[in-house]
Design a protein around this motif. Structure first.
Motif, PDB file in Angstrom:
ATOM      1  N   TRP A   1      -7.807  -0.458   9.184  1.00  0.00           N
ATOM      2  CA  TRP A   1      -7.457  -1.889   9.179  1.00  0.00           C
ATOM      3  C   TRP A   1      -8.649  -2.680   9.681  1.00  0.00           C
ATOM      4  CZ3 TRP A   1      -5.107  -4.864  13.712  1.00  0.00           C
ATOM      5  CH2 TRP A   1      -4.874  -6.189  13.355  1.00  0.00           C
TER       6      TRP A   1
ATOM      7  N   ARG B   1       0.474   1.019   9.667  1.00  0.00           N
ATOM      8  CA  ARG B   1      -0.646   0.552   8.844  1.00  0.00           C
ATOM      9  C   ARG B   1      -1.203   1.684   7.985  1.00  0.00           C
ATOM     10  NH1 ARG B   1      -2.152  -4.521  10.093  1.00  0.00           N
ATOM     11  NH2 ARG B   1      -1.577  -5.371  12.131  1.00  0.00           N
TER      12      ARG B   1
ATOM     13  N   TYR C   1      -7.889  -3.583   4.396  1.00  0.00           N
ATOM     14  CA  TYR C   1      -8.092  -2.200   4.808  1.00  0.00           C
ATOM     15  C   TYR C   1      -9.277  -1.634   4.030  1.00  0.00           C
ATOM     16  CZ  TYR C   1      -3.371  -2.629   6.728  1.00  0.00           C
ATOM     17  OH  TYR C   1      -2.265  -3.043   7.433  1.00  0.00           O
TER      18      TYR C   1
END
Length: 659
Positions: free
Chosen positions: A287, A197, A282
């Motif tokens: 996140w 991520r 985000y």
């Protein structure tokens, strides 16, 4: 009961100091004192390295997980300042590692970390306090600095020596403390998820995860050169309805009139697909699992602009209702990455933000870019509109099914509304109640006369029920046999729509039975009816199978009489074994009768009596495999079924009931 004379004086009020502020209450800082909190403490250290890389200092971050559950994060940024701070009259390492709310991100007007993941100055200190031990190596200004900590306390002060190493940066290694966290075994999958991520929203930064905790050392590298745009391309996997769109912008504003302005930087990548859907948000690289402001902005903007397009093109039918975000979401792959100089997180775990200005800025930003997109790409706009309308029709159809299912299945069974031919038992003790699902009226009569009416109830099914694997929900709930059976079960149904959301309620706590026993004849027709009932349960109430409530009553294949006694053989091998055992003794043998032809005593003995009956618990340990078998035997895969029969049909020739 509390003691009435317990002392509660002025001296009863105490404050936690130093490391105890974290060690005794880790959940306040990390959201949990379990493995999730431990994982978040690791992310706090990683966040500082990410902030450095995003500011343009270093484009490579190394993360290592060791066998002893210790972790190391190394970056190649400027190296954190740890030497003496004249302004604070203290060493910076004391401020960074041992002081809550201290760091380089508070200075008003400073350019350092304008858009920062970590703003509160808590992460490094809190993680140090919650560690069994921590070491830090910093390279900057031509020196190598080294620090050691044990359970929140520094050991040996700051060690400083000249260094010839050209690269600057910080390397921190630590072991989360089991005295603080109940579990420190953060799975490697959690590391990989977080690292991926971060690679997605930090374009061009390479993250290298080395896992030394397993039997073999593994190294995984993530880098998305174009960030979220590359990620959306990856998710779409060349199967999208439209190409990926990327847009970005900045804005400046305030959450309230009496608050100062702050800056927001926004970017979004999206495309439309009838095979995949994804929403990810985000903010400052974190996140937002629960969304907040960006999620509200996306819902408002996409519904408004697609609705406006549909109206302008006359694509709504007369008096047709407006689209909902569900209709858009079912075909949308959307990822946004935003940054702001001020951020209002729900809590330290940063899973949602609630800034009003960010929500409004993102709404305006997305509406503008969608409007331009639809004007510039009319063919793609038409595809999007048509797919959203298809999704809308599917949702409305599902809503009707849900309402119809609830009405049909949630009516109470009482004197004024009885299910036809259902025979209840007397006991209200759910731990004893058993429901026998039997084949036809004749079997119903035999089971009724042989059962224990205290705790055994009977529900007959008339003939072969609908194949629930192939039928749609509308057709399923027009079947009286199925709706009556679901009413008798009492727990509702588990229906799944395209978006994988429940279309109607299911609550296993409302189940009225401890055992659901399928009882059919031991012949081809009986096996088929049994399979159809299992298929119905598998599709409509799979939890009952998974939780072990469903059984099959095994009926004997043969009745063998010898020396005035009757014996039952349930399989061919049992028959052979018994005949070998009686040797030359005289016997008669016949295929067992259907359930409806059995006398009550035999039915009780072979099928109903808990002491002598044989019940097979239906426990699909592999739900996917079960679904595949059901589909093969009862679905539309005709070629697969023919191949299966060709390969395995010979195994059952002896069981064919032909003359």
């Amino acid at each position: 009961m509390a003691k009435k004379n317990a002392a509660y004086t002025n001296e009863s009020i105490v404050s936690l100091k130093g490391a105890d502020r974290v060690r005794k209450r880790p959940g306040v800082i990390f959201g949990s004192d379990g493995v999730d909190g431990c994982a978040h403490s690791i992310f706090e250290i990683l966040s500082n390295s990410i902030d450095e890389a995003r500011e343009g200092y270093g484009d490579r971050i190394l993360i290592t997980k060791f066998k002893d559950h210790s972790v190391e994060v190394e970056d190649f940024g400027r190296g954190m300042p740890v030497d003496y701070n004249k302004a604070e009259n203290r060493y910076n390492w004391e401020l960074l590692f041992c002081e809550m709310y201290a760091g380089g991100k508070y200075t008003a007007g400073a350019e350092n970390y304008e858009y920062s993941l970590g703003l509160n100055g808590l992460g490094l200190c809190a993680t140090q306090y919650s560690s069994e031990w921590m070491t830090a190596d910093v390279y900057r200004d031509g020196f190598h600095y080294h620090l050691d900590f044990q359970k929140g306390e520094n050991v040996g002060g700051l060690q400083k020596e000249p260094s010839t190493r050209r690269k600057t940066g910080s390397r921190i290694r630590w072991k989360p403390d089991r005295e603080v966290f109940t579990d420190i075994d953060v799975p490697s999958s959690a590391y990989l998820d977080v690292i991926k991520r971060q690679a997605i929203v930090n374009a061009g930064v390479t993250f290298v995860f080395t896992d030394e905790s397993g039997p073999e050392r593994t190294v995984t590298e993530f880098c998305y050169q174009k960030g979220i745009e590359d990620y959306v391309e990856e998710v779409a996997n060349l199967e999208s309805l439209t190409p990926v769109q990327f847009c970005q912008s900045t804005a400046e504003g305030r959450d309230r009139e009496d608050r100062p302005d702050y800056k927001v930087k926004m970017s979004a990548a999206f495309c439309f697909s009838n095979k995949t859907q994804l929403l990810e948000y985000y903010h400052n690289s974190s996140w937002l699992e629960h969304g907040g402001s960006p999620d509200k902005a996306v819902k408002t903007a996409f519904v408004a602009q697609i609705d406006a397009y549909l109206r302008s093109k006359g694509l709504y039918k007369k008096n047709e209702s407006k689209i909902k975000f569900e209709d858009v979401q079912d075909c949308l792959i959307f990822v946004s990455s935003s940054f702001s100089t001020q951020t209002s997180y729900e809590n330290q775990t940063k899973k949602a933000i609630n800034n009003r200005f960010i929500q409004q800025a993102m709404t305006d930003f997305l509406k503008h870019n969608l409007e331009v997109y639809f004007l510039e790409k009319p063919d793609e706009a038409q595809k999007i509109a048509q797919q959203v309308l298809v999704n809308k029709q599917s949702r409305e159809h599902a809503d009707k099914v849900r309402q119809g299912a609830k009405k049909a299945l949630t009516e109470k069974i009482d004197i004024a509304n009885r299910v036809q031919k259902f025979v209840d038992c007397r006991s209200k003790d759910l731990s004893r109640r058993e429901l026998y699902i039997v084949e036809g009226d004749s079997a119903m009569g035999a089971v009724k006369t042989s059962r224990d009416s205290e705790y055994q109830a009977i529900m007959p099914v008339r003939g072969k029920i609908l194949n629930c694997l192939k039928a749609d929900y509308d057709r399923i709930f027009k079947s009286d046999i199925i709706t009556d059976l679901i009413k008798v079960l009492g727990c509702g149904v588990e229906l799944r729509g395209k978006s994988k959301k429940d279309l109607s309620s299911f609550d296993v706590n409302n189940l009225r039975w401890n055992k659901i026993v399928i009882c059919t004849d031991a012949d081809v027709d009986g096996y088929q009816i049994r399979t159809l009932i299992l298929t119905m349960l598998y599709r409509l109430v799979p939890t009952l199978i998974e939780d072990g409530y469903v059984y099959i009553a095994e009926s004997p294949l043969y009745e063998i009489e010898s020396k005035g006694h009757t014996y039952f053989a349930y399989t061919e091998s049992e028959k052979t074994e018994f005949l070998e055992r009686i040797g030359d003794a005289k016997y008669t043998i016949q295929r067992s009768k259907g359930l409806g032809e059995n006398d009550p005593e035999m039915m009780w003995l072979t099928t109903m009596n808990p002491a002598s009956r044989r019940l097979i618990k239906v426990t699909p340990t592999d739900a996917k495999r079960t679904a595949e078998v059901f589909d093969l035997l009862l679905g539309d895969n005709l070629a697969g079924r023919k191949e299966h029969i060709a390969q395995h049909g010979c195994e059952y020739l002896d069981e064919l009931d032909v003359s």
